[in-house]
Design a protein around this motif. Structure first.
Motif, PDB file in Angstrom:
ATOM      1  N   ALA A  31       0.827  -1.203   0.000  1.00 43.02           N
ATOM      2  CA  ALA A  31       0.000   0.000   0.000  1.00 43.02           C
ATOM      3  C   ALA A  31       0.866   1.260   0.000  1.00 43.02           C
ATOM      4  O   ALA A  31       2.040   1.224   0.375  1.00 43.02           O
ATOM      5  N   GLY A  32       0.248   2.355  -0.415  1.00 43.06           N
ATOM      6  CA  GLY A  32       0.965   3.626  -0.482  1.00 43.06           C
ATOM      7  C   GLY A  32       0.826   4.440   0.786  1.00 43.06           C
ATOM      8  O   GLY A  32       1.393   5.527   0.896  1.00 43.06           O
ATOM      9  N   GLY A  33       0.064   3.921   1.755  1.00 40.04           N
ATOM     10  CA  GLY A  33      -0.060   4.700   2.976  1.00 40.04           C
ATOM     11  C   GLY A  33      -1.150   4.202   3.894  1.00 40.04           C
ATOM     12  O   GLY A  33      -1.675   3.087   3.731  1.00 40.04           O
ATOM     13  N   PHE A  34      -1.501   5.062   4.829  1.00 39.54           N
ATOM     14  CA  PHE A  34      -2.356   4.670   5.947  1.00 39.54           C
ATOM     15  C   PHE A  34      -3.235   5.836   6.378  1.00 39.54           C
ATOM     16  O   PHE A  34      -2.795   6.981   6.402  1.00 39.54           O
ATOM     17  N   LEU A  35      -4.476   5.513   6.685  1.00 35.95           N
ATOM     18  CA  LEU A  35      -5.427   6.534   7.135  1.00 35.95           C
ATOM     19  C   LEU A  35      -6.179   6.044   8.367  1.00 35.95           C
ATOM     20  O   LEU A  35      -6.463   4.857   8.505  1.00 35.95           O
ATOM     21  N   ALA A  36      -6.521   6.963   9.249  1.00 37.22           N
ATOM     22  CA  ALA A  36      -7.402   6.650  10.378  1.00 37.22           C
ATOM     23  C   ALA A  36      -8.214   7.903  10.675  1.00 37.22           C
ATOM     24  O   ALA A  36      -7.876   8.990  10.209  1.00 37.22           O
ATOM     25  N   ALA A  37      -9.263   7.742  11.444  1.00 35.08           N
ATOM     26  CA  ALA A  37     -10.023   8.904  11.909  1.00 35.08           C
ATOM     27  C   ALA A  37      -9.204   9.617  12.977  1.00 35.08           C
ATOM     28  O   ALA A  37      -8.468   8.988  13.729  1.00 35.08           O
ATOM     29  N   ALA A  38      -9.362  10.926  13.077  1.00 33.11           N
ATOM     30  CA  ALA A  38      -8.678  11.684  14.132  1.00 33.11           C
ATOM     31  C   ALA A  38      -9.476  11.603  15.431  1.00 33.11           C
ATOM     32  O   ALA A  38      -9.735  12.600  16.094  1.00 33.11           O
ATOM     33  N   SER A  39      -9.877  10.396  15.788  1.00 31.53           N
ATOM     34  CA  SER A  39     -10.535  10.128  17.073  1.00 31.53           C
ATOM     35  C   SER A  39      -9.454  10.016  18.137  1.00 31.53           C
ATOM     36  O   SER A  39      -8.267  10.086  17.816  1.00 31.53           O
ATOM     37  N   SER A  40      -9.820   9.805  19.398  1.00 29.23           N
ATOM     38  CA  SER A  40      -8.740   9.697  20.393  1.00 29.23           C
ATOM     39  C   SER A  40      -7.860   8.488  20.104  1.00 29.23           C
ATOM     40  O   SER A  40      -6.638   8.573  20.209  1.00 29.23           O
ATOM     41  N   LEU A  41      -8.474   7.377  19.698  1.00 31.10           N
ATOM     42  CA  LEU A  41      -7.655   6.207  19.387  1.00 31.10           C
ATOM     43  C   LEU A  41      -6.806   6.459  18.134  1.00 31.10           C
ATOM     44  O   LEU A  41      -5.614   6.150  18.104  1.00 31.10           O
ATOM     45  N   GLY A  42      -7.411   7.056  17.117  1.00 34.05           N
ATOM     46  CA  GLY A  42      -6.693   7.318  15.869  1.00 34.05           C
ATOM     47  C   GLY A  42      -5.530   8.276  16.059  1.00 34.05           C
ATOM     48  O   GLY A  42      -4.453   8.087  15.499  1.00 34.05           O
ATOM     49  N   ARG A  43      -5.761   9.318  16.872  1.00 24.12           N
ATOM     50  CA  ARG A  43      -4.698  10.289  17.110  1.00 24.12           C
ATOM     51  C   ARG A  43      -3.522   9.653  17.843  1.00 24.12           C
ATOM     52  O   ARG A  43      -2.378  10.045  17.652  1.00 24.12           O
ATOM     53  N   ASP A  44      -3.825   8.674  18.689  1.00 21.81           N
ATOM     54  CA  ASP A  44      -2.775   7.985  19.443  1.00 21.81           C
ATOM     55  C   ASP A  44      -2.026   6.993  18.555  1.00 21.81           C
ATOM     56  O   ASP A  44      -0.811   6.831  18.654  1.00 21.81           O
ATOM     57  N   LEU A  45      -2.783   6.324  17.676  1.00 27.67           N
ATOM     58  CA  LEU A  45      -2.213   5.233  16.869  1.00 27.67           C
ATOM     59  C   LEU A  45      -1.448   5.736  15.655  1.00 27.67           C
ATOM     60  O   LEU A  45      -0.358   5.236  15.338  1.00 27.67           O
ATOM     61  N   ALA A  46      -2.022   6.702  14.928  1.00 29.57           N
ATOM     62  CA  ALA A  46      -1.503   7.054  13.605  1.00 29.57           C
ATOM     63  C   ALA A  46      -0.040   7.519  13.601  1.00 29.57           C
ATOM     64  O   ALA A  46       0.725   7.090  12.736  1.00 29.57           O
ATOM     65  N   PRO A  47       0.379   8.379  14.550  1.00 31.60           N
ATOM     66  CA  PRO A  47       1.789   8.777  14.494  1.00 31.60           C
ATOM     67  C   PRO A  47       2.747   7.615  14.720  1.00 31.60           C
ATOM     68  O   PRO A  47       3.864   7.617  14.208  1.00 31.60           O
ATOM     69  N   ARG A  48       2.291   6.612  15.473  1.00 30.97           N
ATOM     70  CA  ARG A  48       3.155   5.440  15.685  1.00 30.97           C
ATOM     71  C   ARG A  48       3.292   4.664  14.380  1.00 30.97           C
ATOM     72  O   ARG A  48       4.382   4.212  14.022  1.00 30.97           O
ATOM     73  N   VAL A  49       2.165   4.482  13.683  1.00 24.42           N
ATOM     74  CA  VAL A  49       2.216   3.764  12.401  1.00 24.42           C
ATOM     75  C   VAL A  49       3.131   4.523  11.441  1.00 24.42           C
ATOM     76  O   VAL A  49       3.991   3.944  10.781  1.00 24.42           O
ATOM     77  N   ALA A  50       2.949   5.861  11.392  1.00 23.93           N
ATOM     78  CA  ALA A  50       3.765   6.680  10.495  1.00 23.93           C
ATOM     79  C   ALA A  50       5.254   6.499  10.809  1.00 23.93           C
ATOM     80  O   ALA A  50       6.062   6.315   9.895  1.00 23.93           O
ATOM     81  N   ALA A  51       5.602   6.509  12.089  1.00 18.20           N
ATOM     82  CA  ALA A  51       7.019   6.358  12.453  1.00 18.20           C
ATOM     83  C   ALA A  51       7.547   4.983  12.036  1.00 18.20           C
ATOM     84  O   ALA A  51       8.679   4.858  11.576  1.00 18.20           O
ATOM     85  N   HIS A  52       6.724   3.947  12.180  1.00 16.92           N
ATOM     86  CA  HIS A  52       7.156   2.622  11.714  1.00 16.92           C
ATOM     87  C   HIS A  52       7.450   2.640  10.221  1.00 16.92           C
ATOM     88  O   HIS A  52       8.282   1.885   9.730  1.00 16.92           O
ATOM     89  N   LEU A  53       6.737   3.468   9.484  1.00 15.02           N
ATOM     90  CA  LEU A  53       6.941   3.568   8.032  1.00 15.02           C
ATOM     91  C   LEU A  53       7.957   4.670   7.694  1.00 15.02           C
ATOM     92  O   LEU A  53       8.182   4.970   6.529  1.00 15.02           O
ATOM     93  N   ASP A  54       8.534   5.280   8.721  1.00 16.97           N
ATOM     94  CA  ASP A  54       9.437   6.427   8.565  1.00 16.97           C
ATOM     95  C   ASP A  54       8.789   7.528   7.710  1.00 16.97           C
ATOM     96  O   ASP A  54       9.426   8.133   6.851  1.00 16.97           O
ATOM     97  N   ALA A  55       7.519   7.752   7.977  1.00 15.79           N
ATOM     98  CA  ALA A  55       6.763   8.765   7.219  1.00 15.79           C
ATOM     99  C   ALA A  55       6.289   9.854   8.170  1.00 15.79           C
ATOM    100  O   ALA A  55       6.144   9.616   9.368  1.00 15.79           O
ATOM    101  N   THR A  56       6.016  11.028   7.631  1.00 15.23           N
ATOM    102  CA  THR A  56       5.402  12.043   8.475  1.00 15.23           C
ATOM    103  C   THR A  56       3.896  11.807   8.483  1.00 15.23           C
ATOM    104  O   THR A  56       3.380  10.933   7.776  1.00 15.23           O
ATOM    105  N   LEU A  57       3.181  12.559   9.304  1.00 15.28           N
ATOM    106  CA  LEU A  57       1.728  12.360   9.419  1.00 15.28           C
ATOM    107  C   LEU A  57       1.015  13.674   9.145  1.00 15.28           C
ATOM    108  O   LEU A  57       1.437  14.722   9.640  1.00 15.28           O
TER     109      LEU A  57
END
Ligand SMILES: Cc1cc2nc3c(=O)[nH]c(=O)nc-3n(C[C@H](O)[C@H](O)[C@H](O)COP(=O)(O)OP(=O)(O)OC[C@H]3O[C@@H](n4cnc5c(N)ncnc54)[C@H](O)[C@@H]3O)c2cc1C
Ligand SMILES: Nc1ncnc2c1ncn2[C@@H]1O[C@H](COP(=O)(O)O)[C@@H](O)[C@H]1O
Lengths: 314, 246
Positions: free
Chosen positions: A81-107
Motif C-alpha cells: 500500500a501507499g499509505g495509511f489513514l485513520a479517523a482523528a478520534s482519540s484512538l486514531g490520534r494515538d495510533l496514527a503517528p506510531r504507524v507513520a514512524a514505523h513507516l518512517d513517514a510524516t503524518l
C-alpha cells in the motif's frame, strides 16, 4: 492513486462512523482501500466494511497501541500500500503517528480535505487551530493521515475478502480498564449537534438548560468554553477550542459564550452556528449564522420545548 | 531519574496571524510567542516527578537561537538545564523531522521518561510524542490526565470516546500531557534568579528534509453573513426551512 490501508474502529458490532468517514475520504480521493481492524468482535464487523479487503489483526490480548501500530505498518508493507489513514478520534490520534514512524513517514493530522490534482495528492488541514488553512503536497514514500470527524461522507457498502495478520512484538502499553462514558453519551467531537455553554450560564446549575436542550435533540453533545471548564463547572472532555476539542457538527449552538479567538478556533467550521447571548456586541455573533440577543434563561427553555415538539412529530 | 521535558515555542493563542503575499508562508515579524500550552503541563509534570522521585530535569527544544527567553522561563519553573537544538525553520519542520532531531538528542542524553505536550498549538500535529517513542522503541501514553509513576513503569488515565481508560506502561516512556493533569506553576523571583546560572546549551542538530511541501496557505474562508433573529419562533423557522438542520 494507490492502495491505502484504513484503520477501522468498531463498537457494539458495527464500525464507528468516524472510521467510515476516513474510508470515505480515501475512496473519494480515488484510492483502493484495505480495512484493518482488531479486537473482540472484529470478525463480525469485517464483512460489513465497504473496502476492497479487510485484514483482522489477531492475537493481541488487551488493546496495546504499540503492538497494533506495528501490525498496521506490517499490513501496509505486506499489501504494497501507499499509505495509511485513520479517523482523528482519540484512538486514531494515538495510533496514527506510531504507524507513520514505523513507516518512517510524516503524518498529516486532522485533515479536512484529501484530493488529487493530476497525479499529485493534496491535503488540507488547519494550522493554529484554524487561523490558517494549509494545503500541502505530501512528498514522502508513504502517505499517512488522519481525518477530522464529521467532515467526510461515510463510505457505504460491504466487502468480500477477509484476511488475518497476527500481532507480535512486545506490548509496552496496555489498556487495563475502561470506565465507560455514560450510556449513549456522544463525544463532543463526534456529535452531529453540539449545544455549548459558557460563563453566561452563571453556575454549574445553569447548565441544566443546556443539558435539557441537548436532550431534546437526541443526537447532541454538551460542549463548554474554557472559562467554565477551568471553573470546574464542566469536565475537560467537553471543552471546545484551541486548547480543547476542535468540532465540526452540522449545528453548533453557543449559549452565554462570548466568542474569544481561542473558542472560535474550535468551532468555526461547524455547519450552522447559532449564538444566544445577551450582549449584542459579543464576538460570537461575527461567526453565527443566526444570532439571538436575549437572556439564555428566558429563550433556551422555549427553544427546548420547540425542538422537543418537532422531534416528537418526526 | 533522568527526566526530559520537550517544549516548543509557538505563536501565542491570541496572536492574529497573516499569510505572506506569495501565499506560501506566515508573516512572522512581530509575532508574539509562548511555550505551547500543553508543554507547560509537560514541564510541570517533569518537575513534580523530580520532586517525588529525585533526579534531574532537562528542558529540550528544537527552535530558534533567539528563543532562549522562553527556555530560561522553563528553567525558572524548575528545569535544571536546557538544550536548544537550533533551527530557524523550526515552525515549518514536519513532525517526522522534528521527532528524529529530538530522538538523536534524547539518545545522547539518556532518559527514563520524556514528557511532551499532547499537541503543539501551532501546527496542531499531535504527532511528535508517539513518533519519538516509536523511533526509540519506548512505551508511550498520550493525552494523559492522571499519572502514577514508579521505578520501572506507571499507570496513566486517558479520556477517550469510549470513556476513561486506564493504561499500564513500562519505562522508559514518552508521556504526552493533557489538560487537567496538573496546574503549571508560575516562576517565582527565586526561580528567575536561579535560572540565570543554569546551563543552557545550544547545539546544531542534523535535520532531515520535510516530507511535505506547502501548496498554499490561506486565511479561513469567511463564513456566510449571518443575521439576527428576533425570537425563538423565527430561529426555529430558520433552522428548519433555511439551514434544514432540524
Ligand atoms: C492559552 C489559552 C488557551 C485558551 N483556550 C481556550 C479554548 O480552548 N476554549 C475556550 O473556550 N477558551 C479558551 N481560552 C479562553 C478564552 O480566551 C476566553 O477566556 C473564554 O473562551 C471565555 O469563556 P466564556 O465565553 O464562557 O466567558 P466570557 O468571556 O465571560 O463570556 C460570557 C458571555 O456570556 C454572556 N452572558 C452573560 N449572561 C448571559 C445570559 N443570562 N444569557 C445570555 N448570555 C449571557 C456575556 O454577554 C458574555 O458574552 C484560552 C485562553 C488562553 C490564554
Ligand atoms: N520543535 C520542538 N521542540 C521541542 N519539542 C517539540 C517540538 N515540536 C514538538 N515538540 C513536542 O511534541 C509535542 C507535540 O507536538 P506536535 O506533534 O507538533 O503537535 C509538543 O507539545 C512538544 O512537547
Amino acid at each position: 492513486m494507490t492502495t491505502l490501508v484504513v484503520f477501522i474502529e468498531h463498537t457494539g458490532g458495527s464500525a464507528r462512523r468516524s472510521s467510515l468517514e476516513a474510508l470515505g475520504a480515501a475512496q473519494a480521493a480515488g484510492a483502493t482501500c484495505i480495512a484493518v481492524l482488531t479486537g473482540p468482535g472484529a470478525d463480525g464487523v469485517a464483512g460489513n466494511i465497504p473496502a476492497a479487503k479487510a485484514v483482522i489483526l489477531t492475537g493481541g490480548e488487551a488493546y496495546s497501541p504499540d503492538q497494533v501500530a506495528a501490525g498496521v505498518a506490517e499490513v501496509v508493507r505486506a499489501q504494497g500500500a501507499g499509505g495509511f489513514l485513520a479517523a482523528a478520534s482519540s484512538l486514531g490520534r494515538d495510533l496514527a503517528p506510531r504507524v507513520a514512524a514505523h513507516l518512517d513517514a510524516t503524518l498529516f493530522s486532522d485533515c479536512t480535505a484529501i484530493t488529487t490534482e493530476g497525479d499529485e495528492l493534496r491535503v488540507t488541514r488547519s494550522w493554529l487551530a484554524g487561523k490558517v488553512i494549509a494545503t500541502l503536497t505530501p512528498t514522502g514514500e508513504f502517505f499517512c493521515a488522519t481525518t477530522r470527524l464529521n467532515v467526510f461522507p461515510a463510505a457505504e457498502g460491504s466487502c468480500t475478502e477477509v484476511g488475518e495478520h497476527p500481532l507480535g512484538g512486545e506490548a509496552r502499553v496496555r489498556v487495563t480498564a475502561i470506565e465507560a462514558a455514560g450510556e449513549a453519551k456522544l463525544d463532543v467531537a463526534e456529535a452531529p449537534v453540539v449545544v455549548a455553554g459558557g460563563r453566561g450560564l452563571g453556575s454549574p446549575e445553569g447548565f441544566q438548560i443546556v443539558e435539557a436542550l441537548a436532550d431534546a435533540f437526541g443526537n447532541a453533545a454538551v460542549g463548554a468554553s474554557r472559562a467554565v471548564v477551568d471553573a470546574g463547572w464542566r469536565p475537560h472532555s467537553e471543552q471546545v477550542g484551541q486548547t480543547g476539542k476542535v468540532v465540526s457538527p452540522q449545528l453548533y449552538i453557543a449559549i452565554g459564550i462570548s466568542g474569544a479567538i481561542q473558542h472560535l478556533a474550535g468551532m468555526r467550521t461547524s455547519g450552522t452556528i447559532v449564538a444566544i447571548n445577551k450582549d449584542p456586541d459579543a464576538p460570537i455573533f461575527k461567526v453565527a449564522d443566526y444570532g439571538l440577543v436575549a437572556d439564555a434563561f428566558e429563550v433556551v427553555p422555549q427553544l427546548t420545548e420547540a425542538v422537543r415538539a418537532i422531534k416528537s412529530q418526526s | 531519574m533522568q527526566i526530559i521535558a520537550c517544549v516548543k515555542r509557538v505563536p501565542t493563542t491570541d496572536a492574529a496571524v497573516s499569510v505572506t503575499p506569495d501565499g506560501k508562508g506566515l508573516v512572522t515579524d512581530g509575532l508574539p510567542y509562548m511555550i505551547s500550552f500543553y508543554d507547560e503541563i509537560a514541564l510541570e509534570q517533569a518537575v513534580q516527578t523530580k520532586e517525588a522521585l529525585g533526579g534531574e530535569v532537562t528542558v529540550l527544544s528544537l527552535g530558534p537561537a533567539s528563543g532562549s527567553k522562553e527556555i530560561r522561563e522553563c528553567l525558572a519553573k524548575g528545569g535544571d538545564k536546557a538544550v536548544v537544538l537550533t533551527d530557524d525553520e523550526w515552525m515549518t519542520r514536519d513532525a517526522r523531522a522534528t521527532a528524529k532531531a529530538l530522538v538523536a538528542e534524547i539518545e545522547a542524553q539518556g532518559a527514563d521518561v520524556v514528557f511532551m505536550g499532547k499537541v503543539a498549538t501551532d501546527r496542531d500535529n499531535a504527532s511528535v510524542g508517539p513518533m519519538v517513542a516509536t523511533y526509540l522503541g519506548w512505551a508511550c501514553v498520550t493525552d494523559v490526565v492522571a499519572l502514577e509513576l514508579g521505578e520501572g513503569g506507571g499507570t496513566a488515565k486517558v479520556e477517550t470516546e469510549a470513556g476513561l481508560e486506564t493504561l499500564e506502561f513500562s519505562l522508559p516512556a514518552v508521556i504526552t500531557t493533557g489538560k487537567g493533569l496538573n496546574e503549571p506553576r508560575y516562576a517565582g523571583l527565586k526561580g528567575i534568579m536561579a535560572a540565570k546560572k543554569k546551563p543552557l546549551e545550544e547545539k546544531t542538530p542534523e535535520l532531515e528534509a520535510n516530507q511535505a511541501m506547502v501548496a498554499s496557505l490561506a486565511p479561513p474562508p469567511p463564513r456566510k453573513e449571518g443575521r439576527l433573529v428576533s425570537d425563538v419562533n423565527e430561529l426555529i423557522d430558520a433552522l428548519r426551512n433555511e439551514a434544514q438542520v432540524l
